[in-house]
Design a protein around this motif. Structure first.
Motif, PDB file in Angstrom:
ATOM      1  N   HIS A   1       0.797  -1.220   0.000  1.00 43.06           N
ATOM      2  CA  HIS A   1       0.000   0.000   0.000  1.00 43.06           C
ATOM      3  C   HIS A   1       0.833   1.275   0.000  1.00 43.06           C
ATOM      4  N   ARG A   2       2.139   1.149   0.186  1.00 43.21           N
ATOM      5  CA  ARG A   2       3.034   2.307   0.157  1.00 43.21           C
ATOM      6  C   ARG A   2       4.202   1.975  -0.750  1.00 43.21           C
ATOM      7  N   PRO A   3       4.733   2.978  -1.427  1.00 44.80           N
ATOM      8  CA  PRO A   3       5.875   2.688  -2.308  1.00 44.80           C
ATOM      9  C   PRO A   3       7.114   2.313  -1.498  1.00 44.80           C
ATOM     10  N   ILE A   4       7.809   1.284  -1.979  1.00 53.31           N
ATOM     11  CA  ILE A   4       9.063   0.853  -1.365  1.00 53.31           C
ATOM     12  C   ILE A   4      10.151   1.158  -2.383  1.00 53.31           C
ATOM     13  N   GLU A   5      10.785   2.315  -2.213  1.00 55.04           N
ATOM     14  CA  GLU A   5      11.784   2.785  -3.166  1.00 55.04           C
ATOM     15  C   GLU A   5      13.121   2.902  -2.463  1.00 55.04           C
ATOM     16  N   GLY A   6      14.059   2.114  -2.900  1.00 56.84           N
ATOM     17  CA  GLY A   6      15.389   2.153  -2.309  1.00 56.84           C
ATOM     18  C   GLY A   6      15.905   0.752  -2.073  1.00 56.84           C
ATOM     19  N   ALA A   7      17.035   0.688  -1.417  1.00 54.93           N
ATOM     20  CA  ALA A   7      17.684  -0.594  -1.157  1.00 54.93           C
ATOM     21  C   ALA A   7      17.037  -1.277   0.046  1.00 54.93           C
ATOM     22  N   ILE A   8      16.622  -2.518  -0.148  1.00 54.62           N
ATOM     23  CA  ILE A   8      15.996  -3.285   0.932  1.00 54.62           C
ATOM     24  C   ILE A   8      17.087  -3.795   1.867  1.00 54.62           C
ATOM     25  N   LYS A   9      16.939  -3.525   3.158  1.00 52.93           N
ATOM     26  CA  LYS A   9      17.904  -3.964   4.159  1.00 52.93           C
ATOM     27  C   LYS A   9      17.501  -5.327   4.734  1.00 52.93           C
ATOM     28  N   THR A  10      16.365  -5.388   5.392  1.00 52.68           N
ATOM     29  CA  THR A  10      15.871  -6.646   5.950  1.00 52.68           C
ATOM     30  C   THR A  10      14.366  -6.729   5.752  1.00 52.68           C
ATOM     31  N   VAL A  11      13.867  -7.962   5.738  1.00 50.64           N
ATOM     32  CA  VAL A  11      12.428  -8.206   5.694  1.00 50.64           C
ATOM     33  C   VAL A  11      12.121  -9.213   6.793  1.00 50.64           C
ATOM     34  N   THR A  12      11.187  -8.857   7.672  1.00 49.89           N
ATOM     35  CA  THR A  12      10.794  -9.733   8.767  1.00 49.89           C
ATOM     36  C   THR A  12       9.372 -10.201   8.530  1.00 49.89           C
ATOM     37  N   ILE A  13       9.191 -11.515   8.497  1.00 49.02           N
ATOM     38  CA  ILE A  13       7.866 -12.101   8.345  1.00 49.02           C
ATOM     39  C   ILE A  13       7.345 -12.440   9.736  1.00 49.02           C
ATOM     40  N   THR A  14       6.115 -12.022  10.028  1.00 48.00           N
ATOM     41  CA  THR A  14       5.489 -12.348  11.304  1.00 48.00           C
ATOM     42  C   THR A  14       4.149 -13.017  11.060  1.00 48.00           C
ATOM     43  N   LYS A  15       3.783 -13.874  11.985  1.00 46.54           N
ATOM     44  CA  LYS A  15       2.470 -14.531  11.957  1.00 46.54           C
ATOM     45  C   LYS A  15       1.850 -14.312  13.321  1.00 46.54           C
ATOM     46  N   ASN A  16       0.630 -13.773  13.350  1.00 44.76           N
ATOM     47  CA  ASN A  16      -0.015 -13.538  14.635  1.00 44.76           C
ATOM     48  C   ASN A  16      -0.904 -14.719  15.008  1.00 44.76           C
ATOM     49  N   GLN A  17      -1.615 -14.617  16.126  1.00 46.28           N
ATOM     50  CA  GLN A  17      -2.434 -15.719  16.612  1.00 46.28           C
ATOM     51  C   GLN A  17      -3.647 -15.987  15.727  1.00 46.28           C
ATOM     52  N   CYS A  18      -4.025 -15.022  14.911  1.00 45.03           N
ATOM     53  CA  CYS A  18      -5.162 -15.185  14.004  1.00 45.03           C
ATOM     54  C   CYS A  18      -4.736 -15.754  12.655  1.00 45.03           C
ATOM     55  N   ASN A  19      -3.512 -16.275  12.569  1.00 41.20           N
ATOM     56  CA  ASN A  19      -2.949 -16.834  11.334  1.00 41.20           C
ATOM     57  C   ASN A  19      -2.891 -15.822  10.203  1.00 41.20           C
ATOM     58  N   GLN A  20      -2.620 -14.579  10.531  1.00 45.42           N
ATOM     59  CA  GLN A  20      -2.408 -13.545   9.522  1.00 45.42           C
ATOM     60  C   GLN A  20      -0.900 -13.325   9.409  1.00 45.42           C
ATOM     61  N   TYR A  21      -0.435 -13.222   8.168  1.00 44.72           N
ATOM     62  CA  TYR A  21       0.994 -13.066   7.899  1.00 44.72           C
ATOM     63  C   TYR A  21       1.276 -11.636   7.456  1.00 44.72           C
ATOM     64  N   TYR A  22       2.383 -11.083   7.964  1.00 43.40           N
ATOM     65  CA  TYR A  22       2.799  -9.737   7.600  1.00 43.40           C
ATOM     66  C   TYR A  22       4.293  -9.756   7.271  1.00 43.40           C
ATOM     67  N   ALA A  23       4.701  -8.827   6.433  1.00 46.80           N
ATOM     68  CA  ALA A  23       6.115  -8.635   6.124  1.00 46.80           C
ATOM     69  C   ALA A  23       6.464  -7.183   6.414  1.00 46.80           C
ATOM     70  N   SER A  24       7.439  -6.977   7.279  1.00 43.99           N
ATOM     71  CA  SER A  24       7.933  -5.632   7.576  1.00 43.99           C
ATOM     72  C   SER A  24       9.210  -5.427   6.777  1.00 43.99           C
ATOM     73  N   VAL A  25       9.149  -4.489   5.838  1.00 45.96           N
ATOM     74  CA  VAL A  25      10.263  -4.251   4.930  1.00 45.96           C
ATOM     75  C   VAL A  25      11.025  -3.014   5.405  1.00 45.96           C
ATOM     76  N   LEU A  26      12.285  -3.198   5.778  1.00 44.27           N
ATOM     77  CA  LEU A  26      13.158  -2.093   6.166  1.00 44.27           C
ATOM     78  C   LEU A  26      14.004  -1.741   4.953  1.00 44.27           C
ATOM     79  N   PHE A  27      13.947  -0.472   4.537  1.00 42.84           N
ATOM     80  CA  PHE A  27      14.702  -0.076   3.355  1.00 42.84           C
ATOM     81  C   PHE A  27      15.315   1.299   3.544  1.00 42.84           C
ATOM     82  N   GLU A  28      16.371   1.535   2.785  1.00 41.47           N
ATOM     83  CA  GLU A  28      17.081   2.824   2.779  1.00 41.47           C
ATOM     84  C   GLU A  28      16.508   3.644   1.632  1.00 41.47           C
TER      85      GLU A  28
END
Length: 175
Positions: free
Chosen positions: A134-161
């Motif tokens: 939903h937001r532009p990810i422009e730049g060099a990707i540093k790390t991506v963390t995948i999380t799963k909550n108790q409701c079985n929903q998956y998210y990816a947190s993208v850290l970028f420069e």
């Protein structure tokens, strides 16, 4: 400047199984190394460094074949996070590191080799996963963390420069 965007991802059933195996491997490794560090400290009075933990990974992969199914960089990030947790504890910024449980939130970090193209995020050993970006990810990707909550929903947190300078603090204005 570093920025983070958290997006919802929708893995297929097969990808969910691969992620569950990866979550389990990372959790098992964290708990094993935390226990090993505790035992080493009780016996010698000294803890284990990040290098000491990472040095054990090849032997563990030979002993436990299922560790090879998880991306190697994710296993190395566990060593980094555990050593960082101990540093934060000894500098009084955090509590003592705890053992991880398979109940509740699960997480897994990819420090490199993640690619974003269109509406998909490509992970090593898992493949392309559909994502609602939903937001532009422009730049060099540093790390991506995948999380799963108790409701079985998956998210990816993208850290970028994003390549922008950090703004200077200003005391002008009403705020």
């Amino acid at each position: 400047m570093l920025k983070t965007v958290k997006v919802r991802i929708y893995p297929t059933v097969q990808q969910q199984e691969l992620l569950a195996q990866a979550f389990g491997s990372v959790r098992w490794l964290w708990n094993r190394f935390l226990d090993l560090t505790n035992q080493t400290y009780k016996q010698t009075g000294k803890g284990l460094s990040r290098y000491d933990l990472q040095k054990q990974l090849p032997d563990l992969k030979k002993e436990y074949e299922w560790l090879k199914n998880t991306y190697s960089q994710c296993l190395q990030v566990v060593c980094l996070n555990l050593s960082r947790a101990f540093i934060n504890f000894f500098e009084r910024r955090a509590d003592y590191p705890r053992f991880k449980s398979k109940h509740g939130k699960q997480s897994l970090s990819y420090p490199q080799n993640v690619k974003i193209s269109g509406d998909t995020i490509s992970f090593p050993k898992i493949g392309e996963i559909f994502a609602k970006i939903h937001r532009p990810i422009e730049g060099a990707i540093k790390t991506v963390t995948i999380t799963k909550n108790q409701c079985n929903q998956y998210y990816a947190s993208v850290l970028f420069e994003d390549g922008k300078e950090i703004p200077n603090p200003s005391s002008e204005g009403k705020t």
